[in-house]
Write a protein that holds these residues in place. Structure first.
Motif: not given
Length: 311
Positions: A73-82, A266-273
């Motif tokens: 929520g706070f990070h991937r959605y609200f901050t970065h719009g993933a 930063p806008t990627s929804a996945r960090h561990g790729v």
């Protein structure tokens, strides 16, 4: 509208808004230091009494629930719009993220966007490299990045870094309700513990373990991404800063410790790729997409990852 990756911070508005008021500043100290004291007291408290499977189960549930509120929520959605979400999911993520007790949503998002705008440079609110590269400077920087920065009364200017959030009446309402969600996140475990064990003692131990200790553990895991993941680890992708991957934190942080790719994209929804890089937050977003609750998810592509890969 959710945020885009354009967190340049460039604009006429000042970096800082009004200083944090006196009582919120005192509240910041209380909700950081009291749970931390509870965590320190946890080991002797546990020996022989005061801890049971109900406490462990409730702590694990509320930790996972509120951690995902922050990461998804706070990070991937609200901050970065993933990804994009409907109103119900949007408000729900704002509430659950607030229950992690890492500050009201407007402050959290503004701080994190400023972090990306000035990562490991002047203006970054929590870079461990802020005082230099000597051992003493890094020790001071580690403390600052881990939790020292939280005690700074200067607040990031939300008008500059989060104008989209300020324009959302639902988000402003959740922001104002931070005190309510603080009460809920601390009292709900106690209520459930008391009802499950049908005892006042069950309520007390659940409040301690699934309330105070759980909040403190999540604080330190999140802060470790700010501190450890900008000092120690590997950097398989190119970024403008010193963000790293630190695998020991991957599970407890729900995938946030794959921090190098996040700063590279930063806008990627996945960090561990990469193979073996467990990213619980990305799997939750994937489930949300399958259920139709979120759309336009920004998944990384092989072509994008190849472009970002370090030499």
């Amino acid at each position: 509208m959710t945020a885009t990756v354009e967190e340049s911070g460039v604009g006429p508005k000042p970096m800082f808004g009004s200083p944090r008021a006196h009582w919120p500043q005192i509240g910041t100290y209380i909700f950081i230091l009291v749970p931390f004291a509870a965590l320190i007291g946890a080991v002797p408290f546990a020996w022989g009494w005061g801890l049971g499977w109900v406490d462990v189960g409730l702590a694990a549930f509320f930790y996972t629930f509120t951690c995902l509120g922050v990461t998804v929520g706070f990070h991937r959605y609200f901050t970065h719009g993933a990804f994009k979400a409907n109103r119900a999911v949007r408000v729900g993520l704002a509430i659950v993220g607030s229950m992690a007790l890492q500050g009201p949503i407007l402050h959290w998002v503004a701080d994190h966007r400023r972090h990306h705008a000035f990562a490991d440079r002047d203006g970054d609110p929590h870079s461990p490299w802020a005082f230099g590269t000597s051992p003493v400077a890094l020790a001071k920087g580690f403390w600052h990045a881990h939790m020292g920065w939280v005690f700074d009364r200067k607040l990031t200017n939300a008008e500059r870094f989060a104008p989209d959030m300020l324009a959302d009446t639902d988000i402003r309402r959740v922001d104002r309700q931070f005190g309510l969600w603080t009460a809920v996140t601390l009292l709900a475990p106690a209520l459930l513990g008391g009802l499950i064990t049908w005892s006042w003692w069950g309520a007390v131990t659940a409040f301690f373990w699934a309330g105070l200790v759980r909040v403190s553990l999540l604080h330190h895991v999140t802060w470790s991404v700010n501190s450890i993941c900008h000092i120690v680890g590997d950097r398989p992708f190119k970024s403008r800063d010193k963000a790293t991957n630190f695998w020991p934190l991957a599970i407890l942080s729900m995938g946030e410790a794959w921090h190098n790719l996040h700063h590279a994209d930063p806008t990627s929804a996945r960090h561990g790729v990469r193979r073996g890089q467990l990213d619980v937050s990305a799997r939750v977003i994937w489930l949300f997409e399958r259920f139709g609750w979120v759309t336009e998810v920004r998944w990384p592509t092989p072509q994008r990852l190849a472009k970002l890969a370090a030499d």
